[in-house]
Design an enzyme around this catalytic site. Structure first.
Site, PDB file in Angstrom:
ATOM      1  N   ASN A  68       0.828  -1.208   0.000  1.00  0.00           N
ATOM      2  CA  ASN A  68       0.000   0.000   0.000  1.00  0.00           C
ATOM      3  C   ASN A  68       0.866   1.264   0.000  1.00  0.00           C
ATOM      4  OD1 ASN A  68       0.600  -1.008   2.625  1.00  0.00           O
ATOM      5  ND2 ASN A  68      -1.014   0.222   3.551  1.00  0.00           N
ATOM      6  N   GLU A  70       0.275   5.234   0.747  1.00  0.00           N
ATOM      7  CA  GLU A  70      -0.686   6.224   1.260  1.00  0.00           C
ATOM      8  C   GLU A  70      -0.331   7.632   0.799  1.00  0.00           C
ATOM      9  OE1 GLU A  70      -0.984   5.407   5.475  1.00  0.00           O
ATOM     10  OE2 GLU A  70      -2.189   3.613   5.071  1.00  0.00           O
ATOM     11  N   GLU A  81      -3.038  -4.355  -3.219  1.00  0.00           N
ATOM     12  CA  GLU A  81      -3.511  -5.196  -4.322  1.00  0.00           C
ATOM     13  C   GLU A  81      -3.508  -4.424  -5.638  1.00  0.00           C
ATOM     14  OE1 GLU A  81      -4.823  -4.680  -1.393  1.00  0.00           O
ATOM     15  OE2 GLU A  81      -6.029  -6.352  -0.665  1.00  0.00           O
TER      16      GLU A  81
END
Ligand code: THU
Length: 167
Positions: A68, A70, A81
């Site tokens: 991930n 951010e 994903e």
């Protein structure tokens, strides 16, 4: 509530059973586990501190990892994903055999709704999604179980046909 009956451990018996059921080798299973676990270390998650690693097994046996990423504008951040699928697709891959997601919690986290739809674009409904917890225990479900009655590319009529029919 968690579903303990769905949670398998990473012992040899469970791993070989899962690999057999979902059409991958035990070596591929082990690679999905270790790579998605390692991919957590590449996460950029200063806001949530919630690390997610993802690994995709391509049809030709390659692995593509993601994590991930951010953003200070929170909704702009991207899940592991979608990072992994973006890398895989732009790397030329179009067919996939399995998806793995690893987090630091237990029971395992499952892909968010947006990621389920993103995966739906590229994966067969039977594709297994392995969800690993902090210790390598896992839940596995096929895409069609995580996203029932889904909307995919084949539902769209050929471009132009709808406007033609409307006149
Ligand atoms: N996250 C993922 O990367 N994948 C998921 O399936 C669930 C959530 C990320 C998004 C955000 O960076 C952090 O986890 C907390 O929601």
């Amino acid at each position: 509530m968690s579903s303990p009956n769905l949670l398998f451990s990473d012992n040899e018996a469970d791993v070989s059973q899962a690999a057999k059921t979902y059409g991958i080798t035990t070596a591929q299973f082990e690679a999905l586990l270790s790579r998605s676990t390692d991919a957590k270390a590449t996460a950029y998650c200063p806001y949530s501190q919630f690390r997610v690693g993802a690994t995709i097994l391509t049809e030709d046996g390659a692995f593509v990892d993601g994590a991930n990423v951010e953003n200070a504008a929170y909704p702009v951040g991207t899940c592991a994903e979608r990072v992994a699928f973006g890398k895989a697709v732009t790397g030329g891959h179009r067919k996939f055999k399995a998806v793995a997601v690893a987090t630091d919690i237990s029971p395992p986290a499952s892909p968010c709704g947006m990621c389920r739809q993103f995966i739906r674009e590229f994966c067969d409904l039977k594709t297994p999604i392995f969800m690993f917890d902090k210790d390598g225990a896992f839940i596995v479900m096929r895409l069609e179980q995580l996203l029932p009655l889904s909307f995919g590319p084949e539902a769209l009529p050929p471009p132009g046909s709808l406007t033609a029919a409307r006149g």
